[in-house]
Design a protein around this motif. Structure first.
Motif, PDB file in Angstrom:
ATOM      1  N   GLU A 123     -14.697  33.518 -13.486  1.00  0.00           N
ATOM      2  CA  GLU A 123     -15.047  33.006 -12.354  1.00  0.00           C
ATOM      3  C   GLU A 123     -15.536  31.490 -12.596  1.00  0.00           C
ATOM      4  O   GLU A 123     -15.935  31.118 -13.728  1.00  0.00           O
ATOM      5  N   LYS A 137     -21.475  29.402  -4.798  1.00  0.00           N
ATOM      6  CA  LYS A 137     -20.489  30.419  -4.664  1.00  0.00           C
ATOM      7  C   LYS A 137     -20.839  31.254  -3.437  1.00  0.00           C
ATOM      8  O   LYS A 137     -21.700  31.745  -3.122  1.00  0.00           O
ATOM      9  N   SER A 158     -14.836  32.804  -2.585  1.00  0.00           N
ATOM     10  CA  SER A 158     -14.236  33.883  -3.416  1.00  0.00           C
ATOM     11  C   SER A 158     -13.787  34.978  -2.480  1.00  0.00           C
ATOM     12  O   SER A 158     -14.694  35.685  -1.851  1.00  0.00           O
ATOM     13  N   ASN A 207     -11.770  30.392  -5.578  1.00  0.00           N
ATOM     14  CA  ASN A 207     -12.289  31.397  -6.753  1.00  0.00           C
ATOM     15  C   ASN A 207     -11.913  32.940  -6.907  1.00  0.00           C
ATOM     16  O   ASN A 207     -12.491  33.822  -6.335  1.00  0.00           O
ATOM     17  N   GLN A 240     -11.086  36.011  -9.112  1.00  0.00           N
ATOM     18  CA  GLN A 240     -11.840  36.756 -10.389  1.00  0.00           C
ATOM     19  C   GLN A 240     -10.710  37.226 -11.053  1.00  0.00           C
ATOM     20  O   GLN A 240     -10.361  38.097 -11.076  1.00  0.00           O
TER      21      GLN A 240
END
Ligand code: SF4
Length: 225
Positions: free
Chosen positions: A13, A143, A174, A210, A212
């Motif tokens: 990440e 994040k 994310s 983002n 993973q």
């Protein structure tokens, strides 16, 4: 200090994604995010001294990038801060993933903090300690893990209200991954990444998608990768 595992893999990440990295994973967390993929860190672990951690990390040479993670590593602040100082002295580059719930004022400025701000869909909304904003610099990243449009709007408004695009090195959006996911598939994302991209572009946000990476390389339930 209590640790779950120390291993090397590639970073999955943040702006450091894809680089070889040593993970130092601490035990215990004081939050319970709905999509948590680290439930196995909540209890147990092995008690290790500072010297034992340094030795375990050195055995994974030549990697010089370390991520300190958990669980919540800042619950171990008393032992963690001197460990960080020794690792920095040994010329490691340090990342630290934290929920942002614990105070971050004492973390050395050389450490790249990757700080979560929990959105409503996590079930831990409001846990971010607002005084931590003052500790964030261009060395750091923030994040947001997003489950739906409500989370997205919360993140977008937080980014704008606090000038995060200017304040930190990178803002990460994310899509949440289903905690019971099986298989390396984008179908496991709770929020369609394409939908998220459309929203980000429509709102003109300068944030980084983002994904993973590790969950597309290894089975999502696999540990130590
Ligand atoms: S802060 Fe991290 S480790 Fe703790 S419950 Fe949330 S996702 Fe899991």
């Amino acid at each position: 200090m209590h640790l779950i595992e120390i291993y090397k893999s590639v970073q999955g990440e943040s702006s450091w994604a894809g680089l070889p990295c040593i993970f130092v994973r601490f035990a215990g967390c004081n939050l319970r995010c709905a999509w948590c993929d680290s439930v196995y860190t909540f209890s147990g672990g092995t008690k290790m001294s500072e010297d034992e951690v340094l030795k375990a990390v050195a055995a994974l040479a030549p990697v010089k990038l370390i991520e300190i993670t958990g669980g919540e590593p800042m619950l171990h602040e008393r032992e963690l801060l001197p460990l960080m100082q020794r690792l920095l002295k040994d010329r490691y580059t340090l990342l630290m993933e934290t929920s942002g719930e614990r105070p971050l004022q004492q973390v050395p400025g050389e450490v790249h903090k990757i700080v979560d701000v929990k959105c409503p869909g996590s079930g831990e909304g409001g846990s971010f300690r607002m005084s931590n904003l003052a500790t964030l610099t261009s060395n750091d990243e923030v994040k947001f893990v997003l489950r739906d449009r409500r989370d997205y709007e919360f993140a977008r408004d937080f980014v704008r209200e606090h000038g995060l695009e200017q304040r930190v090195g990178c803002v990460l959006f994310s899509p949440a991954f289903r905690p019971d996911a099986v298989g390396r598939s984008a179908d496991n994302l709770e929020l369609d990444a394409r939908q998220l991209v459309d929203w980000v572009l429509a709102d003109g946000l300068n944030v980084r998608l983002n994904l993973q990476v590790h969950k597309f390389i290894w089975e999502p339930q696999m540990k130590g990768v």
